[in-house]
Design a protein around this motif. Structure first.
Motif, PDB file in Angstrom:
ATOM      1  N   VAL A  13       0.844  -1.203   0.000  1.00 32.15           N
ATOM      2  CA  VAL A  13       0.000   0.000   0.000  1.00 32.15           C
ATOM      3  C   VAL A  13       0.876   1.248   0.000  1.00 32.15           C
ATOM      4  CG1 VAL A  13      -1.872  -1.208   1.208  1.00 32.15           C
ATOM      5  CG2 VAL A  13      -0.229   0.155   2.530  1.00 32.15           C
ATOM      6  N   ILE A  14       0.261   2.357  -0.404  1.00 31.25           N
ATOM      7  CA  ILE A  14       0.925   3.662  -0.382  1.00 31.25           C
ATOM      8  C   ILE A  14       0.258   4.526   0.673  1.00 31.25           C
ATOM      9  CG2 ILE A  14       1.297   5.803  -1.693  1.00 31.25           C
ATOM     10  CD1 ILE A  14       1.441   4.008  -4.233  1.00 31.25           C
ATOM     11  N   LEU A  15       1.061   5.164   1.526  1.00 27.58           N
ATOM     12  CA  LEU A  15       0.568   6.111   2.526  1.00 27.58           C
ATOM     13  C   LEU A  15       1.250   7.444   2.263  1.00 27.58           C
ATOM     14  CD1 LEU A  15      -1.014   6.807   5.135  1.00 27.58           C
ATOM     15  CD2 LEU A  15       1.004   6.056   6.423  1.00 27.58           C
ATOM     16  N   SER A  16       0.465   8.415   1.794  1.00 24.18           N
ATOM     17  CA  SER A  16       1.069   9.674   1.359  1.00 24.18           C
ATOM     18  C   SER A  16       0.383  10.893   1.960  1.00 24.18           C
ATOM     19  CB  SER A  16       0.997   9.770  -0.170  1.00 24.18           C
ATOM     20  OG  SER A  16       1.534  10.993  -0.627  1.00 24.18           O
ATOM     21  N   ASN A  17       1.202  11.815   2.463  1.00 20.25           N
ATOM     22  CA  ASN A  17       0.710  13.159   2.762  1.00 20.25           C
ATOM     23  C   ASN A  17       0.633  13.875   1.421  1.00 20.25           C
ATOM     24  OD1 ASN A  17       0.723  12.726   5.494  1.00 20.25           O
ATOM     25  ND2 ASN A  17       2.502  14.009   5.935  1.00 20.25           N
ATOM     26  N   THR A  18      -0.566  14.120   0.955  1.00 20.68           N
ATOM     27  CA  THR A  18      -0.721  14.730  -0.362  1.00 20.68           C
ATOM     28  C   THR A  18      -1.925  15.660  -0.340  1.00 20.68           C
ATOM     29  OG1 THR A  18      -0.818  14.246  -2.736  1.00 20.68           O
ATOM     30  CG2 THR A  18      -2.011  12.740  -1.280  1.00 20.68           C
ATOM     31  N   ASN A  19      -2.426  16.030  -1.490  1.00 18.69           N
ATOM     32  CA  ASN A  19      -3.525  16.994  -1.564  1.00 18.69           C
ATOM     33  C   ASN A  19      -4.258  16.792  -2.879  1.00 18.69           C
ATOM     34  OD1 ASN A  19      -2.179  18.970  -3.637  1.00 18.69           O
ATOM     35  ND2 ASN A  19      -0.644  18.567  -2.066  1.00 18.69           N
ATOM     36  N   ARG A  20      -5.461  17.328  -2.960  1.00 23.80           N
ATOM     37  CA  ARG A  20      -6.305  17.083  -4.128  1.00 23.80           C
ATOM     38  C   ARG A  20      -5.656  17.588  -5.423  1.00 23.80           C
ATOM     39  NH1 ARG A  20     -10.270  14.561  -2.143  1.00 23.80           N
ATOM     40  NH2 ARG A  20     -11.222  15.138  -0.172  1.00 23.80           N
ATOM     41  N   LEU A  21      -4.975  18.713  -5.337  1.00 19.56           N
ATOM     42  CA  LEU A  21      -4.363  19.292  -6.532  1.00 19.56           C
ATOM     43  C   LEU A  21      -3.327  18.338  -7.127  1.00 19.56           C
ATOM     44  CD1 LEU A  21      -4.671  21.856  -8.178  1.00 19.56           C
ATOM     45  CD2 LEU A  21      -2.933  22.938  -6.748  1.00 19.56           C
ATOM     46  N   HIS A  22      -2.506  17.754  -6.259  1.00 21.47           N
ATOM     47  CA  HIS A  22      -1.518  16.783  -6.750  1.00 21.47           C
ATOM     48  C   HIS A  22      -2.184  15.507  -7.235  1.00 21.47           C
ATOM     49  CE1 HIS A  22       2.227  18.618  -4.615  1.00 21.47           C
ATOM     50  NE2 HIS A  22       1.998  19.161  -5.787  1.00 21.47           N
ATOM     51  N   CYS A  23      -3.289  15.145  -6.593  1.00 20.25           N
ATOM     52  CA  CYS A  23      -3.955  13.882  -6.970  1.00 20.25           C
ATOM     53  C   CYS A  23      -4.763  14.000  -8.256  1.00 20.25           C
ATOM     54  CB  CYS A  23      -4.839  13.400  -5.825  1.00 20.25           C
ATOM     55  SG  CYS A  23      -3.847  12.731  -4.472  1.00 20.25           S
ATOM     56  N   THR A  24      -4.920  15.216  -8.765  1.00 17.90           N
ATOM     57  CA  THR A  24      -5.513  15.364 -10.101  1.00 17.90           C
ATOM     58  C   THR A  24      -4.430  15.222 -11.167  1.00 17.90           C
ATOM     59  OG1 THR A  24      -5.180  17.768 -10.124  1.00 17.90           O
ATOM     60  CG2 THR A  24      -7.288  16.973  -9.273  1.00 17.90           C
ATOM     61  N   PHE A  25      -3.180  15.192 -10.724  1.00 22.16           N
ATOM     62  CA  PHE A  25      -2.054  15.251 -11.650  1.00 22.16           C
ATOM     63  C   PHE A  25      -1.254  13.954 -11.732  1.00 22.16           C
ATOM     64  CE2 PHE A  25       2.396  16.297 -12.657  1.00 22.16           C
ATOM     65  CZ  PHE A  25       2.240  16.984 -13.839  1.00 22.16           C
ATOM     66  N   TRP A  26      -0.701  13.503 -10.586  1.00 23.97           N
ATOM     67  CA  TRP A  26       0.274  12.407 -10.671  1.00 23.97           C
ATOM     68  C   TRP A  26      -0.327  11.077 -11.137  1.00 23.97           C
ATOM     69  CZ3 TRP A  26      -0.159   7.959  -7.974  1.00 23.97           C
ATOM     70  CH2 TRP A  26      -0.830   7.960  -6.752  1.00 23.97           C
ATOM     71  N   PRO A  27      -1.598  10.737 -10.817  1.00 25.39           N
ATOM     72  CA  PRO A  27      -2.092   9.449 -11.327  1.00 25.39           C
ATOM     73  C   PRO A  27      -2.138   9.386 -12.857  1.00 25.39           C
ATOM     74  CG  PRO A  27      -3.426  10.194  -9.481  1.00 25.39           C
ATOM     75  CD  PRO A  27      -2.569  11.347  -9.881  1.00 25.39           C
ATOM     76  N   THR A  28      -2.357  10.533 -13.502  1.00 24.28           N
ATOM     77  CA  THR A  28      -2.364  10.531 -14.976  1.00 24.28           C
ATOM     78  C   THR A  28      -0.941  10.520 -15.532  1.00 24.28           C
ATOM     79  OG1 THR A  28      -2.464  12.953 -15.060  1.00 24.28           O
ATOM     80  CG2 THR A  28      -4.568  11.778 -15.071  1.00 24.28           C
ATOM     81  N   GLN A  29      -0.010  11.131 -14.801  1.00 26.11           N
ATOM     82  CA  GLN A  29       1.388  11.168 -15.241  1.00 26.11           C
ATOM     83  C   GLN A  29       2.098   9.836 -14.991  1.00 26.11           C
ATOM     84  OE1 GLN A  29       0.966  14.188 -17.028  1.00 26.11           O
ATOM     85  NE2 GLN A  29       3.151  14.153 -16.664  1.00 26.11           N
ATOM     86  N   TYR A  30       1.747   9.203 -13.868  1.00 26.61           N
ATOM     87  CA  TYR A  30       2.438   7.977 -13.463  1.00 26.61           C
ATOM     88  C   TYR A  30       1.420   6.880 -13.153  1.00 26.61           C
ATOM     89  CZ  TYR A  30       5.895  11.660 -12.592  1.00 26.61           C
ATOM     90  OH  TYR A  30       6.716  12.739 -12.705  1.00 26.61           O
ATOM     91  N   PRO A  31       0.700   6.403 -14.176  1.00 26.96           N
ATOM     92  CA  PRO A  31      -0.313   5.362 -13.924  1.00 26.96           C
ATOM     93  C   PRO A  31       0.286   4.081 -13.352  1.00 26.96           C
ATOM     94  CG  PRO A  31       0.067   5.631 -16.293  1.00 26.96           C
ATOM     95  CD  PRO A  31       0.770   6.763 -15.605  1.00 26.96           C
ATOM     96  N   GLU A  32       1.581   3.869 -13.610  1.00 34.34           N
ATOM     97  CA  GLU A  32       2.231   2.653 -13.117  1.00 34.34           C
ATOM     98  C   GLU A  32       2.304   2.604 -11.593  1.00 34.34           C
ATOM     99  OE1 GLU A  32       5.788   5.239 -14.554  1.00 34.34           O
ATOM    100  OE2 GLU A  32       3.610   5.197 -14.748  1.00 34.34           O
ATOM    101  N   VAL A  33       2.215   3.782 -10.942  1.00 34.31           N
ATOM    102  CA  VAL A  33       2.283   3.815  -9.473  1.00 34.31           C
ATOM    103  C   VAL A  33       1.057   3.128  -8.871  1.00 34.31           C
ATOM    104  CG1 VAL A  33       2.286   5.314  -7.431  1.00 34.31           C
ATOM    105  CG2 VAL A  33       3.739   5.883  -9.400  1.00 34.31           C
TER     106      VAL A  33
END
Length: 198
Positions: free
Chosen positions: A104-124
């Protein structure tokens, strides 16, 4: 075994100076000035817990930095934090899952980043069984409750978990709960950890 991976500087390289560089260019404020003003204060923590929205966070950060940016400009800089994925860690995550371990992944993140990185790095996302994100949980590392909530959701004990994070404060908080925790100080730490365990 339950393996818990942080996202930034564990699976994906990040660099806040890239963010400040974009803002410096767009706001015509020297980079050194922004670097001296930047800190992860209250607005940062509220945003990561989902207690303020992206727009309010942008306003507060611009006030802190004393820079005039529109929201789109702010967002463009904010997304520049991502440098690239660490393929060797992705490969390790896949291998662990193939062995029957939970990843599992446990990340301190935010909605703005989560609109971005899943599309950039789908392999994650494909390499993990589940994502635990601070803004969805209303908690952030190093708060003890975020680790406890994850363990409860996974029906795992602290003794059956291994946690990787680049922030020493987060590592110490997890260790205090009995979670075996590995401080990721550079890109070699995770691969070395698993090569030593063979």
């Amino acid at each position: 075994m339950l393996y818990i991976f942080d996202l930034g500087n564990v699976i994906v390289d990040i660099d806040f100076n890239r963010v400040l560089g974009v803002w410096s260019d767009l706001g015509r404020v020297p980079l050194a000035t922004l670097q001296s003003r930047f800190n992860m204060g209250e607005a940062f923590e509220l945003h990561e817990r989902g207690e303020i929205d992206d727009e309010e966070f942008a306003v507060r950060m611009c006030e802190q930095l004393d820079i005039a940016l529109g929201f789109e400009q702010f967002a463009a800089g904010w997304q520049a934090i991502f440098v690239g994925v660490r393929p060797e860690v992705i490969a390790i995550m896949h291998k662990l899952r193939e062995q029957g371990d939970r990843v599992v992944i446990l990340s301190n993140t935010n909605r703005l980043h989560c609109t971005f990185w899943p599309t950039q790095y789908p392999e994650v996302q494909k390499a993990a069984d589940k994502l635990y994100l601070s803004q969805e949980m209303g908690l952030r590392k190093p708060e003890a409750e975020i680790y406890q909530q994850l363990l409860n959701a996974e029906e795992a004990s602290a003794q059956d978990a291994i946690f990787f994070d680049d922030n020493l404060e987060n590592i110490e908080a997890a260790r205090a709960l009995g979670i075996h925790s590995v401080h990721v100080t550079d890109a070699n730490v995770v691969p070395m950890f698993f090569s030593d365990r063979r």
